[in-house]
Design an enzyme around this catalytic site. Structure first.
Site, PDB file in Angstrom:
ATOM      1  CG  ASP A  66     -11.557  -2.633  -1.042  1.00  0.00           C
ATOM      2  OD1 ASP A  66     -10.692  -3.509  -1.191  1.00  0.00           O
ATOM      3  OD2 ASP A  66     -11.360  -1.428  -1.309  1.00  0.00           O
TER       4      ASP A  66
ATOM      5  CG  ASP B 296      -1.960  -1.062   1.209  1.00  0.00           C
ATOM      6  OD1 ASP B 296      -2.255  -1.570   0.114  1.00  0.00           O
ATOM      7  OD2 ASP B 296      -2.498  -1.391   2.286  1.00  0.00           O
TER       8      ASP B 296
END
Length: 258
Positions: free
Chosen positions: A130, A11
């Site tokens: 997600d 990330d």
């Protein structure tokens, strides 16, 4: 099935690799290129980079670090973050990425999946999802998860979005199980098995790896093509060479390390 893939996830925020728990409270984990080189040397099969601030901030990914990574590693890597049109995707691929991943932009405009598949081929197009389990027991999709203050709960069921994204031309899917993210208690096998039953393209599990057995379990029980993890790799808790050796001992086929 081909060899199962071991995929470190990086990330990215403000040019650095960060990691949170359940998509919150991110802490700095190190330099993008240094971590990429470490994972390449350890035998990672590919890398995934998420510019987690891009979509919530309404911008595209920073191409400069994509170019730096491409110059220095020779394993495939995928880039996600604010890729909302063909031109942006082309720029990311030209910077050196092998695949592009879309998540929030596709939820806002699903036809984007088809546009990218038509322009670059389905093999380049990954759809990230997600997903979180709600009080009624249904898994539903979240958008803009890179910034907790901007995250949106959507009424769409995860399984419905998997079917739609596949119909539109997704060449691969990454299921990010938000309830399990960063807590190291294992992958969400139940959810992944339901998605696997619908998903005819390669499926990558994300969220929950805490020990080597968790990787074996997700391959054996959910039949995923790859397992993505972050904190256990960034911290050194699970070295990739030892993980692959463990999986081979469990009769799970993985690629040779570097």
């Amino acid at each position: 099935m081909l060899s199962r893939r071991i995929i470190p996830c990086l990330d990215v925020r403000d040019g650095r690799v960060v990691k949170g728990v359940k998509f919150r409270d991110h802490i700095d984990m190190g330099d993008i290129v240094e971590l990429a080189l470490r994972y390449r040397a350890q035998g990672a099969d590919e890398l995934v980079f998420y510019d987690i601030g891009a979509s919530p901030e309404g911008r595209s990914v920073d191409y400069t670090w994509v170019e730096r990574v491409a110059r220095l590693i020779d394993i495939p890597f995928c880039v996600a973050g604010g890729i909302g049109d063909v031109e942006t995707a082309r720029a990311v691929l030209h910077a050196g990425a092998d695949k592009i991943s879309i998540n929030s932009p596709a939820l806002g405009r699903p036809q984007l999946i088809s546009e990218l598949a038509d322009a670059f081929g389905v093999q380049c197009v990954v759809v990230g999802i997600d997903s979180i389990r709600e009080e009624d027991g249904q898994w539903r999709v979240r958008r803009y998860t890179g910034d907790p203050s901007k995250t949106q709960a959507l009424p769409m069921r995860t399984l419905d979005w998997v079917a739609e994204a596949q119909r539109l031309g997704a060449g691969e899917m990454v299921l990010n199980c938000m309830d399990n993210d960063g807590v190291r208690r294992g992958y969400d096998i139940a959810q992944l098995r339901q998605v696997r039953a619908l998903c005819r393209v390669p499926l990558i599990a994300s969220g929950g790896a805490g020990d080597m057995q968790h990787f074996a379990d997700v391959f054996d029980q959910a039949d995923v093509d790859g397992a993505l993890a972050a904190s256990v790799f960034h911290s050194g808790a699970i070295p990739i060479p030892e993980l692959k050796q463990f999986l081979r001992a469990q009769q799970i086929e993985v690629r040779d390390g570097q």
